[in-house]
Design a protein around this motif. Structure first.
Motif, PDB file in Angstrom:
ATOM      1  N   LYS A  28       0.807  -1.218   0.000  1.00 36.71           N
ATOM      2  CA  LYS A  28       0.000   0.000   0.000  1.00 36.71           C
ATOM      3  C   LYS A  28       0.838   1.265   0.000  1.00 36.71           C
ATOM      4  CE  LYS A  28      -3.964  -2.172   2.103  1.00 36.71           C
ATOM      5  NZ  LYS A  28      -4.936  -2.193   3.177  1.00 36.71           N
ATOM      6  N   LYS A  29       2.057   1.203   0.544  1.00 40.77           N
ATOM      7  CA  LYS A  29       2.899   2.398   0.575  1.00 40.77           C
ATOM      8  C   LYS A  29       3.385   2.814  -0.808  1.00 40.77           C
ATOM      9  CE  LYS A  29       5.027   2.468   5.134  1.00 40.77           C
ATOM     10  NZ  LYS A  29       6.326   2.387   5.818  1.00 40.77           N
ATOM     11  N   VAL A  30       3.493   1.888  -1.743  1.00 35.21           N
ATOM     12  CA  VAL A  30       4.017   2.247  -3.068  1.00 35.21           C
ATOM     13  C   VAL A  30       2.946   2.887  -3.943  1.00 35.21           C
ATOM     14  CG1 VAL A  30       5.766   0.446  -3.026  1.00 35.21           C
ATOM     15  CG2 VAL A  30       3.627   0.007  -4.180  1.00 35.21           C
ATOM     16  N   ARG A  31       1.694   2.708  -3.602  1.00 33.25           N
ATOM     17  CA  ARG A  31       0.618   3.278  -4.419  1.00 33.25           C
ATOM     18  C   ARG A  31       0.643   4.791  -4.380  1.00 33.25           C
ATOM     19  NH1 ARG A  31      -4.161  -0.303  -1.977  1.00 33.25           N
ATOM     20  NH2 ARG A  31      -3.155  -2.307  -2.273  1.00 33.25           N
ATOM     21  N   GLY A  32       0.340   5.387  -5.524  1.00 36.94           N
ATOM     22  CA  GLY A  32       0.255   6.834  -5.598  1.00 36.94           C
ATOM     23  C   GLY A  32       0.988   7.388  -6.799  1.00 36.94           C
ATOM     24  N   ASP A  33       1.067   8.703  -6.840  1.00 43.32           N
ATOM     25  CA  ASP A  33       1.754   9.405  -7.920  1.00 43.32           C
ATOM     26  C   ASP A  33       3.145   9.804  -7.444  1.00 43.32           C
ATOM     27  OD1 ASP A  33      -0.411   9.351  -9.742  1.00 43.32           O
ATOM     28  OD2 ASP A  33      -1.362  10.991  -8.659  1.00 43.32           O
ATOM     29  N   TRP A  34       4.150   9.404  -8.196  1.00 43.92           N
ATOM     30  CA  TRP A  34       5.544   9.675  -7.873  1.00 43.92           C
ATOM     31  C   TRP A  34       6.203  10.389  -9.048  1.00 43.92           C
ATOM     32  CZ3 TRP A  34       7.266   8.169  -3.086  1.00 43.92           C
ATOM     33  CH2 TRP A  34       6.520   7.211  -2.413  1.00 43.92           C
ATOM     34  N   ARG A  35       7.222  11.161  -8.753  1.00 44.34           N
ATOM     35  CA  ARG A  35       8.049  11.758  -9.796  1.00 44.34           C
ATOM     36  C   ARG A  35       9.488  11.671  -9.335  1.00 44.34           C
ATOM     37  NH1 ARG A  35       9.461  16.873  -8.053  1.00 44.34           N
ATOM     38  NH2 ARG A  35       8.032  17.748  -6.528  1.00 44.34           N
ATOM     39  N   SER A  36      10.385  11.510 -10.307  1.00 43.46           N
ATOM     40  CA  SER A  36      11.794  11.427  -9.943  1.00 43.46           C
ATOM     41  C   SER A  36      12.247  12.778  -9.404  1.00 43.46           C
ATOM     42  CB  SER A  36      12.650  10.999 -11.136  1.00 43.46           C
ATOM     43  OG  SER A  36      12.567  11.949 -12.166  1.00 43.46           O
ATOM     44  N   LYS A  37      13.272  12.741  -8.607  1.00 49.77           N
ATOM     45  CA  LYS A  37      13.738  13.963  -7.960  1.00 49.77           C
ATOM     46  C   LYS A  37      14.127  15.026  -8.979  1.00 49.77           C
ATOM     47  CE  LYS A  37      16.132  15.124  -3.784  1.00 49.77           C
ATOM     48  NZ  LYS A  37      17.009  14.687  -2.719  1.00 49.77           N
ATOM     49  N   VAL A 102      16.992   5.234  -8.888  1.00 55.18           N
ATOM     50  CA  VAL A 102      16.256   6.473  -9.117  1.00 55.18           C
ATOM     51  C   VAL A 102      15.488   6.804  -7.843  1.00 55.18           C
ATOM     52  CG1 VAL A 102      14.487   7.629 -10.487  1.00 55.18           C
ATOM     53  CG2 VAL A 102      16.037   6.007 -11.577  1.00 55.18           C
ATOM     54  N   GLU A 103      15.601   8.057  -7.409  1.00 59.85           N
ATOM     55  CA  GLU A 103      14.873   8.504  -6.223  1.00 59.85           C
ATOM     56  C   GLU A 103      13.594   9.196  -6.649  1.00 59.85           C
ATOM     57  OE1 GLU A 103      15.442  11.328  -2.280  1.00 59.85           O
ATOM     58  OE2 GLU A 103      17.161  10.854  -3.525  1.00 59.85           O
ATOM     59  N   PHE A 104      12.479   8.750  -6.104  1.00 58.60           N
ATOM     60  CA  PHE A 104      11.170   9.338  -6.392  1.00 58.60           C
ATOM     61  C   PHE A 104      10.637  10.046  -5.170  1.00 58.60           C
ATOM     62  CE2 PHE A 104      11.464   5.999  -9.560  1.00 58.60           C
ATOM     63  CZ  PHE A 104      10.908   6.576 -10.684  1.00 58.60           C
ATOM     64  N   ILE A 105       9.860  11.109  -5.413  1.00 57.70           N
ATOM     65  CA  ILE A 105       9.170  11.828  -4.338  1.00 57.70           C
ATOM     66  C   ILE A 105       7.716  11.978  -4.733  1.00 57.70           C
ATOM     67  CG2 ILE A 105      11.185  13.031  -3.441  1.00 57.70           C
ATOM     68  CD1 ILE A 105      10.420  15.447  -5.103  1.00 57.70           C
ATOM     69  N   ARG A 106       6.878  12.187  -3.744  1.00 61.42           N
ATOM     70  CA  ARG A 106       5.439  12.391  -4.019  1.00 61.42           C
ATOM     71  C   ARG A 106       5.179  13.832  -4.374  1.00 61.42           C
ATOM     72  NH1 ARG A 106       1.950   8.007  -2.551  1.00 61.42           N
ATOM     73  NH2 ARG A 106       3.043   6.622  -1.168  1.00 61.42           N
TER      74      ARG A 106
END
Length: 106
Positions: A28-37, A102-106
């Protein structure tokens, strides 16, 4: 009578092993919209789909097992593996199949 009991135990054991091996869960933590830093890559993870760079036409099915995300296009194998190196509510570090982190942030 002993023969039937032994067969019943074997059937139960096999059924237990099959359900344990086929467990495909979604973290459940991986769900959502992410973008790379650096904002060059976007990633949307829903309950069932793994969508990179907004390409809904090529959305992949996925499941997680431990710290790995397994994706496949329309259920085809082999699976593509993305290793979750770090995950919290705001950040996720993914190791791509070609060993690029790759680092992603919300």
């Amino acid at each position: 009578m002993k023969k039937h009991a032994l067969q019943l135990i074997m059937v139960f054991g096999v059924a237990t092993l099959l359900t344990a091996c086929d467990k495909k869960e979604s973290n459940k933590k991986v769900r959502g919209d992410w973008r790379s830093k650096d904002s060059s890559t976007s990633l949307k993870i829903t309950d069932k789909k793994f969508i990179m760079d907004g390409d809904v036409q090529n959305a992949e099915d996925y499941f997680t097992k431990g710290d790995t995300i397994f994706t496949s296009f329309e259920g085809n194998q082999p699976y593509t593996k993305f290793v979750i190196q770090k995950l919290d509510e705001q950040r996720m570090n993914l190791l791509y199949p070609d060993s690029v982190a790759v680092e992603f942030i919300r």
